[in-house]
Design a protein around this motif. Sequence first.
Motif, PDB file in Angstrom:
ATOM      1  N   GLU A   1       0.824  -1.212   0.000  1.00 36.11           N
ATOM      2  CA  GLU A   1       0.000   0.000   0.000  1.00 36.11           C
ATOM      3  C   GLU A   1       0.856   1.259   0.000  1.00 36.11           C
ATOM      4  N   GLN A   2       1.972   1.232   0.737  1.00 41.29           N
ATOM      5  CA  GLN A   2       2.860   2.396   0.793  1.00 41.29           C
ATOM      6  C   GLN A   2       3.485   2.686  -0.564  1.00 41.29           C
TER       7      GLN A   2
ATOM      8  N   ILE B   1       2.330   1.897  -3.549  1.00 43.24           N
ATOM      9  CA  ILE B   1       1.306   2.398  -4.472  1.00 43.24           C
ATOM     10  C   ILE B   1       0.920   3.828  -4.124  1.00 43.24           C
ATOM     11  N   ALA B   2       0.729   4.108  -2.842  1.00 43.36           N
ATOM     12  CA  ALA B   2       0.313   5.439  -2.411  1.00 43.36           C
ATOM     13  C   ALA B   2       1.381   6.502  -2.698  1.00 43.36           C
TER      14      ALA B   2
ATOM     15  N   ASP C   1       3.317   6.695  -5.269  1.00 45.53           N
ATOM     16  CA  ASP C   1       3.449   6.977  -6.701  1.00 45.53           C
ATOM     17  C   ASP C   1       2.098   7.445  -7.236  1.00 45.53           C
ATOM     18  N   GLU C   2       2.053   8.661  -7.755  1.00 49.21           N
ATOM     19  CA  GLU C   2       0.785   9.253  -8.186  1.00 49.21           C
ATOM     20  C   GLU C   2       0.102   8.426  -9.269  1.00 49.21           C
TER      21      GLU C   2
ATOM     22  N   LEU D   1       0.554   5.143  -9.998  1.00 52.62           N
ATOM     23  CA  LEU D   1       0.118   3.848  -9.470  1.00 52.62           C
ATOM     24  C   LEU D   1      -1.114   4.012  -8.589  1.00 52.62           C
ATOM     25  N   ALA D   2      -1.130   5.085  -7.791  1.00 53.34           N
ATOM     26  CA  ALA D   2      -2.271   5.330  -6.910  1.00 53.34           C
ATOM     27  C   ALA D   2      -3.540   5.579  -7.725  1.00 53.34           C
ATOM     28  N   GLU D   3      -3.409   6.333  -8.817  1.00 48.42           N
ATOM     29  CA  GLU D   3      -4.562   6.602  -9.672  1.00 48.42           C
ATOM     30  C   GLU D   3      -5.047   5.320 -10.344  1.00 48.42           C
TER      31      GLU D   3
ATOM     32  N   SER E   1      -4.681   2.305  -9.220  1.00 51.07           N
ATOM     33  CA  SER E   1      -5.311   1.483  -8.188  1.00 51.07           C
ATOM     34  C   SER E   1      -6.749   1.926  -7.932  1.00 51.07           C
ATOM     35  N   GLU E   2      -6.974   3.224  -7.879  1.00 57.42           N
ATOM     36  CA  GLU E   2      -8.328   3.746  -7.655  1.00 57.42           C
ATOM     37  C   GLU E   2      -9.255   3.369  -8.806  1.00 57.42           C
TER      38      GLU E   2
ATOM     39  N   THR F   1      -3.813  -4.929  -7.032  1.00 58.66           N
ATOM     40  CA  THR F   1      -2.362  -4.942  -6.862  1.00 58.66           C
ATOM     41  C   THR F   1      -1.709  -5.917  -7.824  1.00 58.66           C
TER      42      THR F   1
END
Length: 288
Positions: A152-153, A155-156, A158-159, A161-163, A165-166, A180
Amino acid sequence: MPNNIEGHKQVAGLARDLDALGCFEATGGQEWRLWATLDGAGLTTRQLPPAQIKAFAASRGTRAKTDRIDAGLIARFMVFRPDSGRSLPHEKLRLLRALVSERGQIVETRKRLLAQIKAHRKLGSSEVFSDMDADLKDLLDRQIAELEAQIEQIIAADENLAETSEILRSVPGIGPVASTMLIAEMPELGHISGEQAAALTGLAPIAHDSGALRGKRAIGGGRRLLRHVLLQAALVASHHNPVLKPFADRLRAAGKPHKVVIKAVARKLVTIVNALCKSRQKWTYQTV
């Protein structure tokens, strides 16, 4: 050349002098250090599926197997199929892939432990092993939680990767594990066609026809671990996704076997998430 850091540097130097493409089979992670060295030297590299090289060898009538023969086959295959294979993923994706793989292995260990605990209960020997089993389960639970926190860290932090994931988790049926796994194992997501996405995951039906004979279609190949996770996600989506549930219900009403239904749902699921990642839009009923 030795399979160590010095040997890898020698290979990189030789490839640079020859302006050569570095290509090799996937070997369960053994190739990653060499791959990183070649990529760090600015060389073009490709990782190739062993099944393709094996089929190519069979097509040439090559039965003998040595390191020299294998190297020659890989070189000839790349001349025949220069667009094959995949490039080295970004360092963050490599770390994410390693963490996801480790988590999967520990989850499998926990499954075996739980099956063993159940067997002890049936045999009436649970009291003998209860403390040991409880301690081991607690350890595995903590390790899984720690790995999930690290995942989670990454992914969170990296902008992009976070997008992604959402976007993935906005699709009913895609949970944290599936999202993931898609990010780590399929970096091509959103940059390829839906048919290519289905093929990469091994969810595209393969025909077995000959003349008037129409054989049974089957799935196979692709990235096995990712396919397994997508089939689990499809099981959830077939009951809770407002688009895929009616699709699954129609197949069931038509008398299709359960496995066929789930595979078909999984195939549609991967094409949906690929399209959403390409458009960078979250899932809504209207956009699918």
